[in-house]
Design a protein around this motif. Structure first.
Motif, mmCIF file in Angstrom:
data_model
loop_
_atom_site.group_PDB
_atom_site.id
_atom_site.type_symbol
_atom_site.label_atom_id
_atom_site.label_comp_id
_atom_site.label_asym_id
_atom_site.label_seq_id
_atom_site.Cartn_x
_atom_site.Cartn_y
_atom_site.Cartn_z
ATOM 1 N N VAL A 23 4.465 5.468 -5.240
ATOM 2 C CA VAL A 23 3.663 5.719 -7.063
ATOM 3 C C VAL A 23 2.123 6.579 -7.290
ATOM 4 O O VAL A 23 2.794 7.736 -8.374
ATOM 5 C CB VAL A 23 3.771 4.681 -7.223
ATOM 6 C CG1 VAL A 23 3.895 4.156 -9.216
ATOM 7 C CG2 VAL A 23 5.155 4.093 -7.197
ATOM 8 N N MET A 24 1.411 6.844 -7.090
ATOM 9 C CA MET A 24 0.437 7.215 -7.194
ATOM 10 C C MET A 24 0.596 9.292 -7.206
ATOM 11 O O MET A 24 0.020 10.146 -8.230
ATOM 12 C CB MET A 24 -0.874 7.067 -6.410
ATOM 13 C CG MET A 24 -2.044 7.929 -6.514
ATOM 14 S SD MET A 24 -3.165 7.758 -8.300
ATOM 15 C CE MET A 24 -3.957 6.513 -7.693
ATOM 16 N N ASN B 252 1.284 -1.412 -0.077
ATOM 17 C CA ASN B 252 0.062 0.232 -0.240
ATOM 18 C C ASN B 252 0.509 0.932 -0.242
ATOM 19 O O ASN B 252 0.174 2.224 -1.123
ATOM 20 C CB ASN B 252 -0.946 0.240 1.168
ATOM 21 C CG ASN B 252 -2.040 -1.060 1.054
ATOM 22 O OD1 ASN B 252 -2.422 -1.490 -0.758
ATOM 23 N ND2 ASN B 252 -2.863 -1.092 2.386
ATOM 24 N N ARG C 69 3.471 0.959 -1.071
ATOM 25 C CA ARG C 69 4.300 1.782 -2.204
ATOM 26 C C ARG C 69 3.717 2.119 -3.588
ATOM 27 O O ARG C 69 3.903 3.148 -4.320
ATOM 28 C CB ARG C 69 4.711 0.598 -2.917
ATOM 29 C CG ARG C 69 5.744 0.261 -4.648
ATOM 30 C CD ARG C 69 6.224 -1.363 -4.954
ATOM 31 N NE ARG C 69 6.692 -1.197 -4.212
ATOM 32 C CZ ARG C 69 7.228 -2.919 -4.362
ATOM 33 N NH1 ARG C 69 6.768 -3.883 -5.699
ATOM 34 N NH2 ARG C 69 8.325 -3.455 -3.756
ATOM 35 N N GLY C 70 2.222 1.865 -2.862
ATOM 36 C CA GLY C 70 1.023 2.014 -4.676
ATOM 37 C C GLY C 70 0.516 3.630 -4.231
ATOM 38 O O GLY C 70 1.040 4.646 -4.808
ATOM 39 N N VAL D 151 -5.264 3.248 -1.788
ATOM 40 C CA VAL D 151 -4.241 4.246 -2.957
ATOM 41 C C VAL D 151 -4.945 5.794 -3.644
ATOM 42 O O VAL D 151 -4.647 6.196 -3.791
ATOM 43 C CB VAL D 151 -3.724 3.215 -4.184
ATOM 44 C CG1 VAL D 151 -3.536 3.864 -5.013
ATOM 45 C CG2 VAL D 151 -2.499 2.220 -3.732
ATOM 46 N N TYR E 137 0.043 1.270 -11.917
ATOM 47 C CA TYR E 137 0.454 0.029 -11.447
ATOM 48 C C TYR E 137 0.122 0.432 -9.886
ATOM 49 O O TYR E 137 0.225 -0.486 -9.195
ATOM 50 C CB TYR E 137 2.107 0.512 -11.498
ATOM 51 C CG TYR E 137 3.163 0.139 -10.731
ATOM 52 C CD1 TYR E 137 3.759 -1.713 -10.996
ATOM 53 C CD2 TYR E 137 3.441 0.634 -8.887
ATOM 54 C CE1 TYR E 137 4.465 -2.167 -9.983
ATOM 55 C CE2 TYR E 137 3.982 -0.193 -8.688
ATOM 56 C CZ TYR E 137 4.601 -1.065 -8.673
ATOM 57 O OH TYR E 137 6.092 -1.539 -7.747
ATOM 58 N N ALA E 138 0.318 1.802 -9.775
ATOM 59 C CA ALA E 138 -0.839 2.335 -8.405
ATOM 60 C C ALA E 138 -1.326 1.324 -7.761
ATOM 61 O O ALA E 138 -1.700 0.577 -6.627
ATOM 62 C CB ALA E 138 -0.710 3.415 -8.431
ATOM 63 N N GLY F 89 2.059 4.729 -14.092
ATOM 64 C CA GLY F 89 2.392 4.906 -12.580
ATOM 65 C C GLY F 89 1.333 4.730 -11.647
ATOM 66 O O GLY F 89 0.911 3.705 -11.136
#
Length: 295
Positions: free
Chosen positions: A13-14, A7, A9-10, A241, A231-232, A228
């Motif tokens: 990236v978001m 979470n 990491r997401g 996210v 991916y997120a 991105g």
């Protein structure tokens, strides 16, 4: 990997993706003073179509299929076109912070459309949040007052188009990938830009090296930001996210003030805060309803 780490990491990236979109918007605004809006849209469409065509082919996905003529895809492409024309025009003509603030109402409009046209259940709490959020939009636009700028309606057009796009996407068959949808949407901007230039009686302008570089950078940053988001949303929980999408408003405010000398008034800031708070509450209520045990 633990869910919390995924979470986190997401979310990171978001936030970076939203920064990318805010930077892309700033580049478009810098170009708008020298190039016609129709030319900018056409160049973004051509660049985006090339990027997503390469991504599609690298994954063995077709660029055309007769199934792409299904009504949901045609509606999505048309809505993408209307939304992009509106939002890019708004970025060119009104403060970046104002256009970005109005854009934050899109999730509320998607919830409204899902309840109205797709039959998704929406309780009174979310209905109330939607109405409050639209009140925030009115605070920013201020129709009927001396502070009203009709050019802000282009941002409203952008919100309507992008919301319809997201609703139509829910009806697209799962066999059509997000990359294919993005390729078609960008491709449609090319003839649309030619029509826009013709209707306005405006000829394309020869670009300098720096302007060409800005267009290329805007296309690449936009493509990376799009990846991105994808991916997120896949690596983390959607409920965790998604709220980080609203960080785009913060970046737009900072960029608007630092680069373009914008100074949003109190009503604009208050309206943006109301829209974001309403959107966050709507997302939270949606998760509460989904997690509730069946009656």
């Amino acid at each position: 990997m633990p869910l919390l780490s995924l979470n986190l990491r997401g979310a990171i990236v978001m936030v970076l993706a939203m920064l990318g979109f805010a930077v892309e918007d700033a580049m478009i605004k810098l170009l708008a003073g020298a190039l016609p809006v129709g030319q900018i849209i056409g160049l973004l469409g051509a660049g985006g179509a090339v990027v997503f065509a390469i991504l599609c082919r690298s994954r063995g996905q077709r660029l055309w299929d007769n199934g792409f003529l299904e009504p949901a895809i045609l509606l999505r492409n048309g809505a993408e076109l209307v939304g992009t024309l509106g939002f890019v025009t708004a970025i060119a003509l009104i403060p970046l912070s104002t256009a970005s603030a109005i854009l934050q109402a899109a999730p509320l409009l998607v919830t409204l459309g899902a309840a109205t046209f797709l039959g998704e259940p929406v309780g009174w709490r979310r209905w109330a949040a939607i109405l409050v959020g639209f009140g925030g939009v009115l605070l920013i636009i201020r129709p009927g007052t001396d502070g009203f700028d009709w050019l802000s309606l282009f941002a409203v057009q952008g919100v309507l188009g992008l919301a319809i796009r997201d609703l139509a996407t829910r009806r697209v068959a799962a066999t059509v990938s997000s990359l294919q949808l993005s390729f078609m949407a960008f491709l449609m901007l090319i003839p649309a830009s030619a029509i826009l230039l013709a209707l306005g009686g405006v000829a394309p302008v020869a670009m300098t090296i720096s302007q060409t570089g800005l267009i290329g950078a805007a296309v690449l940053i936009g493509a990376v930001a799009y990846y991105g988001i994808t991916y997120a949303m896949r690596v983390g929980e959607i409920s965790f996210v998604t709220p980080f999408r609203y960080s785009r408003m913060i970046f737009a405010l900072i960029i608007g003030m630092a680069i373009f000398g914008e100074d949003p008034d109190h009503l604009t800031l208050m309206g943006a805060a109301i829209i974001i708070a309403s959107g966050l509450y709507t997302l939270w209520r949606e998760q509460v309803v989904k997690s509730a045990p069946p009656a």
